[in-house]
Scaffold this active site. Sequence first.
Site, PDB file in Angstrom:
ATOM      1  N   ASN A  55      -0.108  -1.748  -6.892  1.00 50.59           N
ATOM      2  CA  ASN A  55      -0.421  -2.725  -5.845  1.00 50.59           C
ATOM      3  C   ASN A  55      -1.899  -2.659  -5.479  1.00 50.59           C
ATOM      4  O   ASN A  55      -2.416  -1.561  -5.214  1.00 50.59           O
ATOM      5  CB  ASN A  55       0.407  -2.395  -4.594  1.00 50.59           C
ATOM      6  CG  ASN A  55       0.052  -3.264  -3.408  1.00 50.59           C
ATOM      7  OD1 ASN A  55       0.376  -4.457  -3.395  1.00 50.59           O
ATOM      8  ND2 ASN A  55      -0.615  -2.703  -2.409  1.00 50.59           N
ATOM      9  N   GLU A  56      -2.555  -3.796  -5.446  1.00 52.97           N
ATOM     10  CA  GLU A  56      -3.934  -3.925  -4.952  1.00 52.97           C
ATOM     11  C   GLU A  56      -4.821  -2.742  -5.368  1.00 52.97           C
ATOM     12  O   GLU A  56      -5.503  -2.132  -4.528  1.00 52.97           O
ATOM     13  CB  GLU A  56      -3.934  -4.096  -3.420  1.00 52.97           C
ATOM     14  CG  GLU A  56      -3.308  -5.405  -2.991  1.00 52.97           C
ATOM     15  CD  GLU A  56      -3.514  -5.750  -1.519  1.00 52.97           C
ATOM     16  OE1 GLU A  56      -3.993  -4.913  -0.742  1.00 52.97           O
ATOM     17  OE2 GLU A  56      -3.178  -6.894  -1.148  1.00 52.97           O
ATOM     18  N   TYR A 102      -4.065 -13.676   2.753  1.00 54.39           N
ATOM     19  CA  TYR A 102      -3.616 -13.869   4.144  1.00 54.39           C
ATOM     20  C   TYR A 102      -4.698 -14.665   4.852  1.00 54.39           C
ATOM     21  O   TYR A 102      -5.883 -14.400   4.662  1.00 54.39           O
ATOM     22  CB  TYR A 102      -3.452 -12.515   4.851  1.00 54.39           C
ATOM     23  CG  TYR A 102      -2.380 -11.641   4.251  1.00 54.39           C
ATOM     24  CD1 TYR A 102      -1.039 -11.807   4.601  1.00 54.39           C
ATOM     25  CD2 TYR A 102      -2.695 -10.649   3.329  1.00 54.39           C
ATOM     26  CE1 TYR A 102      -0.051 -10.999   4.046  1.00 54.39           C
ATOM     27  CE2 TYR A 102      -1.721  -9.842   2.773  1.00 54.39           C
ATOM     28  CZ  TYR A 102      -0.393 -10.020   3.138  1.00 54.39           C
ATOM     29  OH  TYR A 102       0.585  -9.226   2.586  1.00 54.39           O
ATOM     30  N   GLN A 117       5.569 -10.608   5.177  1.00 58.67           N
ATOM     31  CA  GLN A 117       6.748  -9.972   4.615  1.00 58.67           C
ATOM     32  C   GLN A 117       7.991 -10.659   5.189  1.00 58.67           C
ATOM     33  O   GLN A 117       7.879 -11.798   5.604  1.00 58.67           O
ATOM     34  CB  GLN A 117       6.706  -8.496   4.933  1.00 58.67           C
ATOM     35  CG  GLN A 117       5.489  -7.800   4.286  1.00 58.67           C
ATOM     36  CD  GLN A 117       5.516  -6.281   4.379  1.00 58.67           C
ATOM     37  OE1 GLN A 117       6.514  -5.690   4.753  1.00 58.67           O
ATOM     38  NE2 GLN A 117       4.404  -5.639   4.066  1.00 58.67           N
ATOM     39  N   ASN A 119       0.825  -1.211   0.000  1.00 56.10           N
ATOM     40  CA  ASN A 119       0.000   0.000   0.000  1.00 56.10           C
ATOM     41  C   ASN A 119       0.862   1.265   0.000  1.00 56.10           C
ATOM     42  O   ASN A 119       0.466   2.302  -0.526  1.00 56.10           O
ATOM     43  CB  ASN A 119      -0.924   0.012   1.228  1.00 56.10           C
ATOM     44  CG  ASN A 119      -1.900  -1.154   1.219  1.00 56.10           C
ATOM     45  OD1 ASN A 119      -2.111  -1.797   0.197  1.00 56.10           O
ATOM     46  ND2 ASN A 119      -2.500  -1.449   2.362  1.00 56.10           N
ATOM     47  N   GLU A 176       1.986 -11.842  -2.446  1.00 59.15           N
ATOM     48  CA  GLU A 176       1.764 -11.640  -0.998  1.00 59.15           C
ATOM     49  C   GLU A 176       0.998 -12.849  -0.485  1.00 59.15           C
ATOM     50  O   GLU A 176      -0.131 -13.104  -0.920  1.00 59.15           O
ATOM     51  CB  GLU A 176       0.963 -10.368  -0.706  1.00 59.15           C
ATOM     52  CG  GLU A 176       1.749  -9.099  -0.901  1.00 59.15           C
ATOM     53  CD  GLU A 176       0.999  -7.851  -0.436  1.00 59.15           C
ATOM     54  OE1 GLU A 176       0.248  -7.936   0.564  1.00 59.15           O
ATOM     55  OE2 GLU A 176       1.158  -6.804  -1.088  1.00 59.15           O
TER      56      GLU A 176
HETATM   57  O1  AHR Z   1       1.655  -6.778   3.339  1.00 57.64           O
HETATM   58  C1  AHR Z   1       0.902  -5.834   4.025  1.00 57.64           C
HETATM   59  C2  AHR Z   1      -0.160  -5.169   3.169  1.00 57.64           C
HETATM   60  O2  AHR Z   1      -1.125  -6.126   2.804  1.00 57.64           O
HETATM   61  C3  AHR Z   1       0.320  -4.616   1.846  1.00 57.64           C
HETATM   62  O3  AHR Z   1       0.761  -3.320   1.961  1.00 57.64           O
HETATM   63  C4  AHR Z   1      -0.904  -4.675   0.986  1.00 57.64           C
HETATM   64  O4  AHR Z   1      -0.580  -4.860  -0.369  1.00 57.64           O
HETATM   65  C5  AHR Z   1      -1.713  -5.808   1.572  1.00 57.64           C
HETATM   66  O5  AHR Z   1      -3.032  -5.450   1.752  1.00 57.64           O
END
Ligand code: AHR
Length: 505
Positions: A172-173, A244, A351, A72, A292
């Site tokens: 990104n996203e 996630y 990460q 982000n 991710e």
């Molecule tokens: O990895 C943490 C955050 O998760 C990243 O900034 C974003 O791309 C995702 O939503």
Amino acid sequence: MKKAKVIYDKEFVIGQVDKRIYGSFLEHMGRAIYTGIYEPDHPQADEMGFRKDVLELVRKLNVPIVRYPGGNFVSGYNWEDGIGPKEKRPRRLELAWRAIETNEVGVNEFVEWAKRANTSVMMTVNLGTRGIDAARNLVEYCNFPGGTYYSDLRRQHGYQQPHNIKVWCLGNEMDGDWQIGHKTAHEYGRIARETAKVMKWVDPSIELVAAGSSGPKMPTFPEWEAIVLDHTYDLVDYVSLHVYYGNPEKDTMNFVAKSLEMEEFIKTVISTIDYVKAKKRSKKVVNISFDEWNVWYHAHLEGKDQKAEPWAQIRAIAEEDYVFEDAILVGCMLIALLKHCDRVKMACMAQLVNVIAPITTVKGGIAYRQVIYYPFMHAANFGHGVALLPKVNSPKYDSKDFTDVPYIETVATYNEEKDEITVFAVNRDLEEEMQVEFKLDGFEGFEVVEHIVYESDDIYKGNTQDKPDNVVPHKGGNSRIEGNVLTSILPKFSWNVIRLKKKEN
Ligand code: AHR
């Protein structure tokens, strides 16, 4: 004791494992960069301010590529803020994570860190507040040899040789309303296409990743992928996936089955890519960058993220204290990626340091491994060559969201160069060990080198600052081979790495 059977065959190859499937991610977020990889006044800091203890742990993980600088964060980032003399770099309000960005670490420092960590850079460009111009200038700054404004600026900054960054992510996203500069699929598809075109004009050798959905639960998934690829198919090489998982309801058996959902996610994106390919009568294959993935929920659940004060310079957020059951799901997720390695060519555990990460640092103190460090390290060190298709006959269970979940999750890799086989296997069963018979068709004369086991007497145990080695793997696994039949006992709720090599005559 429960029993399962698995057949592997030397001829039944899923695909070549691209080592970049073991990538990672470092964002300017929380303490990932500042007091994570970079802490100039730490006793272990090198002359550039990078922590040598962290570098050592990253090198042991064997990470081939690291995505940077977001996330982000990148959607509000001016890359020019992070180059040139440090004392002239601006302090900015960082809106994605509500922090003050000092810009002490920028592109050149990160490239330098990557060299020291034995890895390479996957660079993300800002398609939130910026666009074509900033992106093409960044490619010129990083990859053009010299004799132009931005390449000469890099040389003035002390980097005579180009950085030659090969992989670039187009934003990104962008499907998420939380993103600075959130776009519709058509808006993003258009800007991604025009940016991709011009970036490749500056350096035709680069590979580009189009931003896919932020996750399979997004209402625009998978229409987003179809529209974005309709705009960009001929110009991009990968589409990104993010996911996630968490276990807020403390339902372990449901939690560790979530890798099945990850596989469904991968299969749906492959179908969507191939639908666009067919629509365009294209011969080109676009692949997947799962850039991710991880477990993420503890910090949020514990209210740790919310408590942090905004606009601090260094603000600890998303610092997960992982527990053993998380390591088991991470193992299953690694297996899921390998089972689709014919199309998943890159992936980044998100990460790397402090933020949802396998490595935690204490400011001014130690760096230690979270429990999720180990399955990743095993896969990244031993999971090379080709992946073999697993034919699994295992007892199964049902859980809240899944039916017919096999207790055994497995994949094997065969490294032809070294004549070595590595079998990765998880036993999801919380109660019982499992005897597994692996038939290794086409592999004669192999012997067991080691059977590494990762298990714990308490699934909620983790590693901490005071007990950094609370839960570590051991090499006391029970495996024997007769002919080409490998029989292994997989302890209850365990991650296993069984390494075999050709016997010397
Ligand atoms: O990895 C943490 C955050 O998760 C990243 O900034 C974003 O791309 C995702 O939503």
